[in-house]
Design a protein around this motif. Structure first.
Motif, PDB file in Angstrom:
ATOM      1  N   CYS A   5      -2.885   9.052   1.621  1.00 48.40           N
ATOM      2  CA  CYS A   5      -2.378   8.310   0.460  1.00 48.40           C
ATOM      3  C   CYS A   5      -3.566   7.767  -0.311  1.00 48.40           C
ATOM      4  O   CYS A   5      -4.286   6.884   0.170  1.00 48.40           O
ATOM      5  N   LYS A  85      -1.498   7.275  -5.368  1.00 45.80           N
ATOM      6  CA  LYS A  85      -0.082   7.041  -5.061  1.00 45.80           C
ATOM      7  C   LYS A  85       0.217   5.540  -5.134  1.00 45.80           C
ATOM      8  O   LYS A  85       1.351   5.142  -5.296  1.00 45.80           O
ATOM      9  N   ALA A 189       1.503   3.632   2.710  1.00 48.59           N
ATOM     10  CA  ALA A 189       0.858   4.956   2.873  1.00 48.59           C
ATOM     11  C   ALA A 189       1.626   5.828   3.866  1.00 48.59           C
ATOM     12  O   ALA A 189       1.663   7.049   3.734  1.00 48.59           O
TER      13      ALA A 189
END
Ligand code: GRF
Length: 216
Positions: A5, A85, A189
Motif C-alpha cells: 500500500c 492508496k 494497508a
C-alpha cells in the motif's frame, strides 16, 4: 501477505509521527510503503528523516500560491504523481480546502493530540489541563470537511497526573501517537480499515463513535 500500500505523508514540522511510520513500515511483514513525504516548509525536520530513510521528498511552499484553492490543486497534482492508496497527515499545519478533502475521501487520515471531539485546533494539552480533565489523549480519524472532525478510528486515553504540565502531557500523548498512527495505517494497508457511510469500519464492522479505544 497483502499487496503493498503506497502512502504519501504530508507534514510541516518535526515528523516524529513520520519516524514512527517509517520504523513500523520497515518491519518485515508490513504492507505499508511510504512513497513520498511532502512538506509546505523546506526546513521541516521531517524531510530530513525521510531523506535519511531513502524516501522521496518534495516541498511545496504555500506562500508561492495565491490562495488556498490554488495551493491545494498543486498539492493534489504533486501527491497524485505518486499514485498513493492512502494520504497521511502527520503534523501538516494547513487547513485543507473542501475540494482537497473530497478528492481523498476515504483515504485521508489525520492524527490529533486530544480526545476528539474535545479540543479541536491548537494548544490541546494546555486546554485539557485548564479544564481539569482527568483523562487526555490522541485520536486518529478519517478527514472530512470539518476541521479536526471526521469519523474516529482509534483513540488512546492516558490519565492526567497531578503535577502534569503541558510539556509532560505532550510527551506522554506523543508516545501514544507513535503507537496508534502506525497501527491505523497498517489496518488501512491490510484492507481492514475503511470509511463507510455511517463511519469508520474495521473488519467490516462499524466502529464506536469514539473509534477503537486504547487505555493505558
Ligand atoms: C502531533 O502532535 C499530531 O498529533 C499533530 O501534529 C503533531 C505532529 O508532531 N497533528 P510530529 O511532527 O509528528 O512530531
Amino acid at each position: 501477505m497483502s499487496q503493498t500500500c503506497d502512502v504519501v505523508v504530508l507534514l510541516s514540522g518535526t515528523g516524529s509521527n513520520l519516524q514512527a511510520l517509517i520504523d513500523s513500515a520497515r518491519t518485515g511483514d508490513s504492507p505499508v510503503r511510504i512513497a513520498a513525504v511532502i512538506s509546505n516548509r523546506a526546513d521541516a525536520y521531517g524531510l530530513q528523516r525521510a531523506r535519511d530513510a531513502g524516501i522521496d521528498t518534495r516541498t511545496l511552499d504555500h506562500k508561492a500560491f495565491e490562495g488556498r484553492e490554488a495551493f491545494d490543486a498543486a498539492l493534489i497534482e504533486l501527491i497524485d504523481a505518486f499514485n498513493p492508496k492512502l494520504v497521511v497527515l502527520a503534523g501538516f499545519m494547513r487547513i485543507l480546502s473542501a475540494d482537497f478533502v473530497r478528492h481523498y475521501q476515504g483515504r485521508l487520515l489525520n492524527i490529533h493530540p486530544s480526545l476528539l471531539p474535545k479540543y479541536k485546533g491548537l494548544h490541546t494539552h494546555q486546554r485539557a489541563l485548564e479544564a481539569g480533565d482527568t483523562e487526555h489523549g490522541c485520536s486518529v480519524h478519517f478527514v472530512t470537511e470539518e476541521l479536526d472532525g471526521g469519523p474516529l478510528v482509534v483513540q488512546a486515553v492516558i490519565p492526567v497526573e497531578l503535577h502534569d504540565s503541558p510539556q509532560s502531557l505532550a510527551q506522554r500523548v506523543h508516545a501514544q501517537e507513535h503507537l496508534i498512527y502506525p497501527m491505523s495505517v497498517r489496518w488501512f494497508a491490510e484492507g481492514r480499515l475503511s470509511l463507510g457511510e455511517q463511519g469508520a469500519l474495521l473488519d467490516g464492522k462499524l466502529l464506536a463513535a469514539s473509534g477503537h479505544l486504547i487505555r493505558t
